[in-house]
Design a protein around this motif. Structure first.
Motif, PDB file in Angstrom:
ATOM      1  N   ASP A  79      96.560  25.858  23.860  1.00 54.22           N
ATOM      2  CA  ASP A  79      97.735  26.576  23.356  1.00 54.22           C
ATOM      3  C   ASP A  79      98.843  26.743  24.393  1.00 54.22           C
ATOM      4  O   ASP A  79      99.909  26.149  24.289  1.00 54.22           O
ATOM      5  N   GLU A 134      93.317  31.346  19.268  1.00 56.74           N
ATOM      6  CA  GLU A 134      94.630  30.688  19.194  1.00 56.74           C
ATOM      7  C   GLU A 134      94.539  29.369  18.415  1.00 56.74           C
ATOM      8  O   GLU A 134      95.477  28.970  17.735  1.00 56.74           O
ATOM      9  N   HIS A 190     100.070  38.016  16.276  1.00 54.83           N
ATOM     10  CA  HIS A 190     100.462  38.495  17.600  1.00 54.83           C
ATOM     11  C   HIS A 190     101.090  39.876  17.615  1.00 54.83           C
ATOM     12  O   HIS A 190     100.905  40.608  18.581  1.00 54.83           O
ATOM     13  N   HIS A 202      93.034  38.434  24.950  1.00 53.19           N
ATOM     14  CA  HIS A 202      94.219  38.144  24.131  1.00 53.19           C
ATOM     15  C   HIS A 202      93.905  37.413  22.805  1.00 53.19           C
ATOM     16  O   HIS A 202      94.259  37.867  21.729  1.00 53.19           O
ATOM     17  N   VAL A 256      94.224  38.562  18.918  1.00 51.63           N
ATOM     18  CA  VAL A 256      95.008  37.793  17.941  1.00 51.63           C
ATOM     19  C   VAL A 256      94.156  37.488  16.703  1.00 51.63           C
ATOM     20  O   VAL A 256      94.636  37.523  15.562  1.00 51.63           O
TER      21      VAL A 256
HETATM   22 ZN    ZN Z   1      98.774  34.153  22.137  1.00 49.20          ZN
END
Ligand code: ZN
Ligand code: NAD
Length: 357
Positions: free
Chosen positions: A130, A178, A240, A256, A260
């Motif tokens: 990503d 992601e 997000h 993270h 998400v």
């Molecule tokens: Zn991200």
């Protein structure tokens, strides 16, 4: 070492010219000694033998990856260290690490001497699938995450999935979060395909490599069309707004890409409650999203802190929230939602049900 076949190279167009993303078997075999290096301390330790020449050259800035490490107040020290190495205009910076090392190096490359070339060897799944493409750097200022940044594309990216063997399970799930996101944006068939192969992502390197490539291909279309985040690229923020609020409300206890993942489920759920989308979007995606975030089921997400963080999101305009949600057809789209009682109740209901199991 043999050059990778043409099919393993992606070319990304950017305002600074095209750059190559090369998928290779052994990234570190391609390391050239020129340039100044910014290296994740954990990677330096784990791959000390392969990186020994660089680590002993006096040209490497070794940094422990954390959100604090990409805080503005650390940059005095980084620049002083690079200056002590004798860095000059026209030199190349080489980043070896995950998204944190990427953000630090990319920000320095965008600003030191008003611009340096930089190259990237991503070592986390999140960075490989990503963040390695897209030009953005983002650094933190105090408690404000990703407040400062530049658009500074790399000159070259070299991706090797063999580096992922040492990655912690929660970091793998973060990267998968992601990957699930871009596949969801690509459409229902893409999401169904990666959901079906979910288990194989974890134990079959070739499957993982194929989906890393597919994820980059999907993202490429958006960033090439809208490199500066003026419109079409906004959809990449799916999961997000909620995800960042979850990270903030839990004091970054959740990685993270896992935040998400929960953020996508929450976006789908809230969109359903508000009548923006039908029930099938939630049900279609929930099993995979739940599985990917399962290790963090017990982490408490306080509703108050989440709603406060959401309201502060820098993407919002006026009293409305700008959110990426599934629309009536189940397509992921940028939508405006009033920040009213109905919205807050939908969020609280989701969190209450999440705790109820
Ligand atoms: Zn991200
Ligand atoms: N600029 C962008 O476009 C962009 C996009 C997404 C995320 N980000 C940022 O990236 C950061 C998250 O990046 P990340 O998820 O890559 O995490 P990270 O860079 O924090 O790395 C996660 C952990 O894995 C370790 N690690 C890295 N490579 C390893 C390896 N091969 N083996 C074992 N351990 C390894 C690190 O030391 C660290 O402890 C966040 O700060 C986020 O804001 C930036």
């Amino acid at each position: 070492m043999v050059d990778s076949p043409a099919s393993e190279v992606l070319v990304i167009r950017s305002h600074a010219g095209p750059y190559r993303v090369e998928l290779v078997d052994d990234a570190f075999a391609r390391l050239e000694p020129e340039g100044r290096f910014v290296i994740d301390a954990r990677v330096a330790e784990l791959y000390g033998a392969q990186l020994s020449g660089i680590l002993q050259s006096g040209s490497a800035l070794v940094i422990e990856a954390s959100e604090r490490a990409k805080s503005l107040d650390r940059f005095d020290n980084y620049i002083e260290q690079l200056a002590a190495m004798g860095i000059r205009r026209g030199e190349v910076l080489v980043a070896i690490g995950g998204g944190v090392i990427q953000d630090i190096t990319c920000f320095i490359a965008g600003t030191l001497f008003r611009g340096l070339e930089w190259r990237f060897y991503p070592t986390t799944l999140l960075a490989q699938a990503d963040s390695c493409i897209g030009s953005k750097s983002s650094i933190n200022v105090g408690a404000l995450k990703n407040m400062l940044g530049t658009f500074t594309p790399p000159a070259r990216v070299i991706v090797s999935t063999s580096l992922l063997d040492t990655l912690a399970d929660q970091e793998v799930r973060s990267g998968i979060g992601e990957m699930l996101k871009v596949h969801a944006i690509d459409g229902q068939a893409s999401f169904a395909a990666i959901a079906r192969d979910y288990d194989r992502l974890l134990d079959d390197r070739e499957t993982l490599r194929r989906y890393i490539r597919a994820s980059l291909e999907i993202k490429r279309v958006f960033i090439e069309e809208d490199e500066f985040d003026q419109g079409r690229r906004n959809v990449l923020n799916y999961g997000h707004s909620f995800g960042h609020a979850i990270e903030s409300a839990t004091d970054f206890a959740i990685p993270h890409g896992v935040a998400v993942t929960i953020g996508m489920d929450m976006a789908n759920d809230v969109a359903k409650t508000l009548g923006v989308t039908g029930t099938d979007t939630v049900e279609r995606m929930r099993p995979t999203l739940r599985t990917n975030a399962a290790a963090f089921d017990e982490v408490d997400i306080p509703p108050h802190a989440l709603l406060a963080a959401l309201a502060k999101d820098k993407k919002h305009v006026g009293a409305d929230l700008t959110l990426v949600l599934p629309d009536a057809q189940g397509r992921i789209a940028v939508l405006r939602v009033p920040n009213d009682d109905a919205f807050r109740e939908a969020c609280e209901a989701y969190l209450a049900r999440r705790h109820a199991g």
